[in-house]
Motif scaffolding. Sequence first.
Motif, PDB file in Angstrom:
ATOM      1  N   GLU A 174      46.781  63.544  33.767  1.00 50.56           N
ATOM      2  CA  GLU A 174      47.520  61.987  33.721  1.00 50.56           C
ATOM      3  C   GLU A 174      47.959  61.804  34.847  1.00 50.56           C
ATOM      4  OE1 GLU A 174      48.431  58.538  32.393  1.00 50.56           O
ATOM      5  OE2 GLU A 174      47.277  60.064  31.169  1.00 50.56           O
ATOM      6  N   LEU A 175      48.639  62.723  35.669  1.00 51.84           N
ATOM      7  CA  LEU A 175      49.259  62.437  37.091  1.00 51.84           C
ATOM      8  C   LEU A 175      48.170  61.959  37.793  1.00 51.84           C
ATOM      9  CD1 LEU A 175      51.648  65.136  37.627  1.00 51.84           C
ATOM     10  CD2 LEU A 175      52.397  63.127  37.547  1.00 51.84           C
ATOM     11  N   ALA A 176      46.978  62.837  37.872  1.00 55.06           N
ATOM     12  CA  ALA A 176      45.996  62.184  38.952  1.00 55.06           C
ATOM     13  C   ALA A 176      45.470  60.662  38.616  1.00 55.06           C
ATOM     14  CB  ALA A 176      44.681  63.165  38.701  1.00 55.06           C
ATOM     15  N   LYS A 177      45.104  60.533  37.275  1.00 53.32           N
ATOM     16  CA  LYS A 177      44.769  59.273  36.818  1.00 53.32           C
ATOM     17  C   LYS A 177      45.774  58.141  37.406  1.00 53.32           C
ATOM     18  CE  LYS A 177      43.054  56.587  32.966  1.00 53.32           C
ATOM     19  NZ  LYS A 177      42.574  57.074  31.452  1.00 53.32           N
ATOM     20  N   GLN A 178      47.159  58.439  37.211  1.00 60.57           N
ATOM     21  CA  GLN A 178      48.259  57.612  37.523  1.00 60.57           C
ATOM     22  C   GLN A 178      48.191  57.202  39.083  1.00 60.57           C
ATOM     23  OE1 GLN A 178      51.891  58.913  36.222  1.00 60.57           O
ATOM     24  NE2 GLN A 178      51.245  58.505  34.098  1.00 60.57           N
ATOM     25  N   VAL A 179      48.096  58.439  39.609  1.00 63.30           N
ATOM     26  CA  VAL A 179      47.899  58.259  41.343  1.00 63.30           C
ATOM     27  C   VAL A 179      46.682  57.291  41.535  1.00 63.30           C
ATOM     28  CG1 VAL A 179      47.299  59.578  43.654  1.00 63.30           C
ATOM     29  CG2 VAL A 179      48.895  60.409  41.756  1.00 63.30           C
ATOM     30  N   LEU A 180      45.492  57.699  41.027  1.00 67.47           N
ATOM     31  CA  LEU A 180      44.276  56.630  41.233  1.00 67.47           C
ATOM     32  C   LEU A 180      44.603  55.245  41.115  1.00 67.47           C
ATOM     33  CD1 LEU A 180      41.679  59.241  39.984  1.00 67.47           C
ATOM     34  CD2 LEU A 180      42.130  58.504  42.366  1.00 67.47           C
ATOM     35  N   SER A 181      45.250  54.996  39.970  1.00 65.21           N
ATOM     36  CA  SER A 181      45.495  53.595  39.617  1.00 65.21           C
ATOM     37  C   SER A 181      46.638  52.829  40.398  1.00 65.21           C
ATOM     38  CB  SER A 181      46.012  53.731  38.000  1.00 65.21           C
ATOM     39  OG  SER A 181      46.550  52.382  37.673  1.00 65.21           O
ATOM     40  N   GLU A 182      47.674  53.764  40.687  1.00 66.15           N
ATOM     41  CA  GLU A 182      48.856  53.157  41.543  1.00 66.15           C
ATOM     42  C   GLU A 182      48.089  52.673  42.936  1.00 66.15           C
ATOM     43  OE1 GLU A 182      51.565  52.003  40.967  1.00 66.15           O
ATOM     44  OE2 GLU A 182      51.612  52.245  39.023  1.00 66.15           O
ATOM     45  N   GLN A 232      34.592  52.970  35.861  1.00 65.63           N
ATOM     46  CA  GLN A 232      34.416  53.575  34.370  1.00 65.63           C
ATOM     47  C   GLN A 232      33.541  54.845  34.455  1.00 65.63           C
ATOM     48  OE1 GLN A 232      36.991  53.061  32.313  1.00 65.63           O
ATOM     49  NE2 GLN A 232      37.524  51.470  33.580  1.00 65.63           N
ATOM     50  N   LYS A 233      32.249  55.025  35.223  1.00 59.17           N
ATOM     51  CA  LYS A 233      31.348  55.883  35.046  1.00 59.17           C
ATOM     52  C   LYS A 233      31.498  57.366  35.894  1.00 59.17           C
ATOM     53  CE  LYS A 233      28.137  53.481  32.644  1.00 59.17           C
ATOM     54  NZ  LYS A 233      27.511  54.088  31.563  1.00 59.17           N
ATOM     55  N   ILE A 234      32.722  56.834  36.829  1.00 54.27           N
ATOM     56  CA  ILE A 234      32.900  57.991  37.873  1.00 54.27           C
ATOM     57  C   ILE A 234      34.317  58.195  37.721  1.00 54.27           C
ATOM     58  CG2 ILE A 234      33.456  56.334  39.745  1.00 54.27           C
ATOM     59  CD1 ILE A 234      30.900  59.026  40.175  1.00 54.27           C
ATOM     60  N   GLU A 235      35.163  57.805  37.378  1.00 55.15           N
ATOM     61  CA  GLU A 235      36.687  58.005  37.111  1.00 55.15           C
ATOM     62  C   GLU A 235      36.841  59.163  36.862  1.00 55.15           C
ATOM     63  OE1 GLU A 235      40.700  56.395  34.990  1.00 55.15           O
ATOM     64  OE2 GLU A 235      38.732  55.975  33.852  1.00 55.15           O
ATOM     65  N   ASN A 236      36.402  60.202  35.927  1.00 51.94           N
ATOM     66  CA  ASN A 236      36.509  61.458  35.590  1.00 51.94           C
ATOM     67  C   ASN A 236      36.293  62.259  36.760  1.00 51.94           C
ATOM     68  OD1 ASN A 236      37.588  60.941  32.922  1.00 51.94           O
ATOM     69  ND2 ASN A 236      35.566  61.086  32.016  1.00 51.94           N
ATOM     70  N   GLN A 237      35.102  62.372  37.408  1.00 54.67           N
ATOM     71  CA  GLN A 237      34.990  62.973  38.716  1.00 54.67           C
ATOM     72  C   GLN A 237      36.212  63.097  39.690  1.00 54.67           C
ATOM     73  OE1 GLN A 237      30.973  62.229  40.288  1.00 54.67           O
ATOM     74  NE2 GLN A 237      31.597  63.451  42.221  1.00 54.67           N
ATOM     75  N   TYR A 238      36.762  61.576  39.919  1.00 53.86           N
ATOM     76  CA  TYR A 238      37.792  61.631  40.919  1.00 53.86           C
ATOM     77  C   TYR A 238      39.170  62.408  40.364  1.00 53.86           C
ATOM     78  CZ  TYR A 238      35.709  58.041  44.039  1.00 53.86           C
ATOM     79  OH  TYR A 238      35.126  57.538  45.208  1.00 53.86           O
ATOM     80  N   ILE A 239      39.264  62.198  39.005  1.00 53.01           N
ATOM     81  CA  ILE A 239      40.649  62.810  38.255  1.00 53.01           C
ATOM     82  C   ILE A 239      40.483  64.342  38.494  1.00 53.01           C
ATOM     83  CG2 ILE A 239      41.454  63.097  36.113  1.00 53.01           C
ATOM     84  CD1 ILE A 239      40.936  60.140  35.501  1.00 53.01           C
ATOM     85  N   THR A 240      39.186  64.731  38.204  1.00 51.23           N
ATOM     86  CA  THR A 240      38.919  66.187  38.134  1.00 51.23           C
ATOM     87  C   THR A 240      39.069  66.751  39.688  1.00 51.23           C
ATOM     88  OG1 THR A 240      37.445  66.152  36.350  1.00 51.23           O
ATOM     89  CG2 THR A 240      37.152  68.134  38.020  1.00 51.23           C
ATOM     90  N   SER A 241      38.541  65.830  40.786  1.00 50.57           N
ATOM     91  CA  SER A 241      38.578  66.462  41.988  1.00 50.57           C
ATOM     92  C   SER A 241      40.265  66.426  42.456  1.00 50.57           C
ATOM     93  CB  SER A 241      38.204  65.352  43.185  1.00 50.57           C
ATOM     94  OG  SER A 241      38.199  65.838  44.462  1.00 50.57           O
ATOM     95  N   LEU A 242      41.064  65.699  42.093  1.00 50.11           N
ATOM     96  CA  LEU A 242      42.606  65.380  42.326  1.00 50.11           C
ATOM     97  C   LEU A 242      43.034  66.463  41.674  1.00 50.11           C
ATOM     98  CD1 LEU A 242      43.634  61.793  42.457  1.00 50.11           C
ATOM     99  CD2 LEU A 242      43.107  63.348  44.300  1.00 50.11           C
ATOM    100  N   GLU A 243      42.703  66.921  40.420  1.00 47.69           N
ATOM    101  CA  GLU A 243      43.112  67.842  39.623  1.00 47.69           C
ATOM    102  C   GLU A 243      43.062  69.285  40.270  1.00 47.69           C
ATOM    103  OE1 GLU A 243      43.370  67.723  35.073  1.00 47.69           O
ATOM    104  OE2 GLU A 243      41.468  66.952  35.718  1.00 47.69           O
ATOM    105  N   LYS A 258      52.768  64.443  41.859  1.00 45.25           N
ATOM    106  CA  LYS A 258      53.992  63.579  41.897  1.00 45.25           C
ATOM    107  C   LYS A 258      54.562  62.993  42.942  1.00 45.25           C
ATOM    108  CE  LYS A 258      55.711  66.519  37.442  1.00 45.25           C
ATOM    109  NZ  LYS A 258      56.807  67.143  37.111  1.00 45.25           N
ATOM    110  N   GLU A 259      54.368  63.522  44.082  1.00 44.10           N
ATOM    111  CA  GLU A 259      54.640  62.942  45.419  1.00 44.10           C
ATOM    112  C   GLU A 259      53.966  62.021  45.754  1.00 44.10           C
ATOM    113  OE1 GLU A 259      55.266  64.545  49.934  1.00 44.10           O
ATOM    114  OE2 GLU A 259      55.414  65.959  48.416  1.00 44.10           O
ATOM    115  N   LEU A 260      52.496  62.256  45.507  1.00 43.17           N
ATOM    116  CA  LEU A 260      51.720  61.084  45.814  1.00 43.17           C
ATOM    117  C   LEU A 260      51.885  59.686  44.988  1.00 43.17           C
ATOM    118  CD1 LEU A 260      48.246  63.126  46.285  1.00 43.17           C
ATOM    119  CD2 LEU A 260      49.654  61.413  47.917  1.00 43.17           C
ATOM    120  N   LEU A 261      52.259  60.055  43.786  1.00 42.76           N
ATOM    121  CA  LEU A 261      52.679  58.915  42.718  1.00 42.76           C
ATOM    122  C   LEU A 261      53.817  58.194  43.141  1.00 42.76           C
ATOM    123  CD1 LEU A 261      51.718  57.577  40.237  1.00 42.76           C
ATOM    124  CD2 LEU A 261      52.945  58.992  38.881  1.00 42.76           C
TER     125      LEU A 261
END
Length: 173
Positions: free
Chosen positions: A48-56, A99-110, A119-122
């Motif tokens: 969820e943190l990774a997803k928020q960072v990508l969004s923000e 939408q097709k690639i978001e999970n790959q980015y999230i996994t990479s950040l995780e 948290k700092e990035l967010l």
Amino acid sequence: MFKIKVYASSIFIIFSIFVSACIAHSQQQPSQKVRSERENTTTTSKKELAKQVLSEAGIAQKYDLYLNNSVDITISPSTSNDQFRVWLVGILAKEAGWQKIENQYITSLEANFSEAELKELLKIAKKPLMKKLLQAEIQSYVNASQQRRKLLDKVWDDYNSGKIIPPQNIVPK
């Protein structure tokens, strides 16, 4: 001309893979979801943190903008109509968009950032000055789209007319 468009699309795909690889190799740290059973509270998961960072940080918006650049590469502004371009951009967004690639980015950040780092990035991404910078960069990219299309069209015209000649050792046979 078709070979050039395929070549340009290939370059875009390679660039996208390169960006993903850079993120994936920047830092290697294991991820864990933190849960406090005694307090019956759940901290925000790394996912969820990774997803928020990508969004923000506007990464989704940037990804789709950069993806749209492949349309700019393949369609000449002098020969295409706006309706076709809008349609093609929509197809790309649907079939190859964020939408097709978001999970790959999230996994990479995780995989590459600790929970504390995410948290700092967010926090950084949420700062008004950072938001202003990120939005200005996106807007500059959007504002440059017409000029970018003209420049790309000129490059392909120059290449196809023989004004730009690739070195012999890289020409496909």
